[in-house]
Design an enzyme around this catalytic site. Structure first.
Site, PDB file in Angstrom:
ATOM      1  N   GLU A  55     -25.793  26.803 -22.176  1.00  0.00           N
ATOM      2  CA  GLU A  55     -26.414  25.392 -22.659  1.00  0.00           C
ATOM      3  C   GLU A  55     -27.463  26.586 -24.218  1.00  0.00           C
ATOM      4  OE1 GLU A  55     -27.286  25.999 -20.025  1.00  0.00           O
ATOM      5  OE2 GLU A  55     -29.106  25.847 -19.578  1.00  0.00           O
ATOM      6  N   CYS A  81     -26.357  28.199 -13.195  1.00  0.00           N
ATOM      7  CA  CYS A  81     -28.209  28.582 -12.680  1.00  0.00           C
ATOM      8  C   CYS A  81     -28.646  28.146 -11.290  1.00  0.00           C
ATOM      9  CB  CYS A  81     -29.235  28.701 -13.459  1.00  0.00           C
ATOM     10  SG  CYS A  81     -30.392  30.206 -12.922  1.00  0.00           S
ATOM     11  N   HIS A  89     -26.455  31.224 -18.354  1.00  0.00           N
ATOM     12  CA  HIS A  89     -27.180  29.718 -19.177  1.00  0.00           C
ATOM     13  C   HIS A  89     -26.511  29.411 -20.648  1.00  0.00           C
ATOM     14  CE1 HIS A  89     -30.792  27.952 -16.690  1.00  0.00           C
ATOM     15  NE2 HIS A  89     -30.530  29.594 -16.832  1.00  0.00           N
TER      16      HIS A  89
END
Lengths: 221, 76
Positions: free
Chosen positions: A197, A87, A195
């Site tokens: 994560e 990002c 993302h």
């Protein structure tokens, strides 16, 4: 395995990233402040997290890309250390010149925050080896400036060299050729808007992001 | 002295912000507007010793992203 997560003023996914790396790979993971001139020794992975570094002033990632720690990150990348930018991290890597192209305002003007489908275009990199080529995965995005731009020669080169790592399965933000993530020429630097994560445990609603970190661990260990 | 730096998107680079502004202008009832492109003006106060080439370097290294933008330096 040893990892560092870089923190800029305005980063907000730094802890999520550190937790994902630590929990999935078991790496000793250090948070490194942007003013640091040096990185910890013996790093295998450097992650540039999401957020709004320097309030997105001037251009997203522009200020962070010129910070002292990024000079050290550029040197580490040249030595072959794996660098993952997610990002705002992707925006920073393009602004720093580690990846080609630029991330512009989403074509629809609006901030986009939802889970999107991605196609894994190439599983030969350290970051994507946990996936199969052509596989579709679900990973969330949350960005205002995710519209990937590069001139058509650069796009052709990226495609020809297998450096498009992930592609959106739909038009999410106007990105050229629906590109969601690109690799550098050496394959050791990946920038992606989604993302991983945020998609690593069942409680997140899915765990498709997990294999990115598992793949890195296999590559490095 | 003061220098004004205009940063604009290169031709051919899509400008969603300019497009949105264009729609709003039309929404206000103005007709005959063909296109709108948005850019950025940066004013720099500096000593005369800061040269044109210093300013150009500031532009290429930070103020403009040469992948998508052009810049113009206007000195008073």
């Amino acid at each position: 395995m040893r990892a560092a997560v870089i923190q800029f003023p305005g980063s907000n996914c730094d802890r999520d990233m550190a937790v994902a790396i630590r929990d999935i790979t078991g790496a000793e993971t250090t948070l490194v402040w942007h003013r640091a001139g040096d990185l910890p020794d013996g790093l295998d992975l450097i992650a540039i997290p999401g957020g709004f570094s320097y309030g997105d002033y001037l251009r997203s990632g522009a200020m962070a890309a010129r910070s002292p720690v990024m000079q050290a990150v550029i040197k580490a990348a040249e030595r072959g250390v794996s660098v993952l930018g997610v990002c705002n991290g992707f925006q920073i890597l393009t602004e720093a010149g580690l990846l080609p192209g630029a991330l512009m305002r989403n074509a629809g003007i609006r901030f986009v925050c939802r889970t999107v489908g991605l196609t894994v275009e190439n599983n030969s990199s350290a970051f994507t080896r946990g996936y199969s080529t052509g596989e579709q995965v679900q990973i969330p995005v949350a960005h205002h400036d995710g519209n990937y731009f590069a001139d058509s020669d650069t796009l052709d080169r990226l495609e020809g060299e297998g450096r498009v790592a992930f592609r959106y399965t739909e038009n999410v933000n106007g990105s050229a050729r629906n590109i969601a993530g690109v690799l550098n020429a050496g394959g050791n630097v990946l920038g992606m808007m989604p993302h991983p994560e945020r998609m690593t445990e069942a409680v997140h609603g899915g765990s498709d992001g997990r294999r990115l970190f598992e793949g890195l661990l296999r590559q490095i260990a | 002295m003061k220098t004004r730096i205009f940063v604009t998107l290169k031709n051919g680079v899509l400008d969603p912000q300019g497009k949105a502004i264009h729609h709003s202008i039309e929404g206000l009832g103005f007709s005959g507007v063909h296109d709108v492109r948005a850019g950025r003006l940066i004013e720099i106060e500096h000593e005369p010793s800061v040269s044109k080439s210093d300013l150009e370097t500031m532009c290429t290294k930070l103020l403009a992203n040469m992948v998508i933008e052009n810049f113009e330096i206007e000195q008073a």
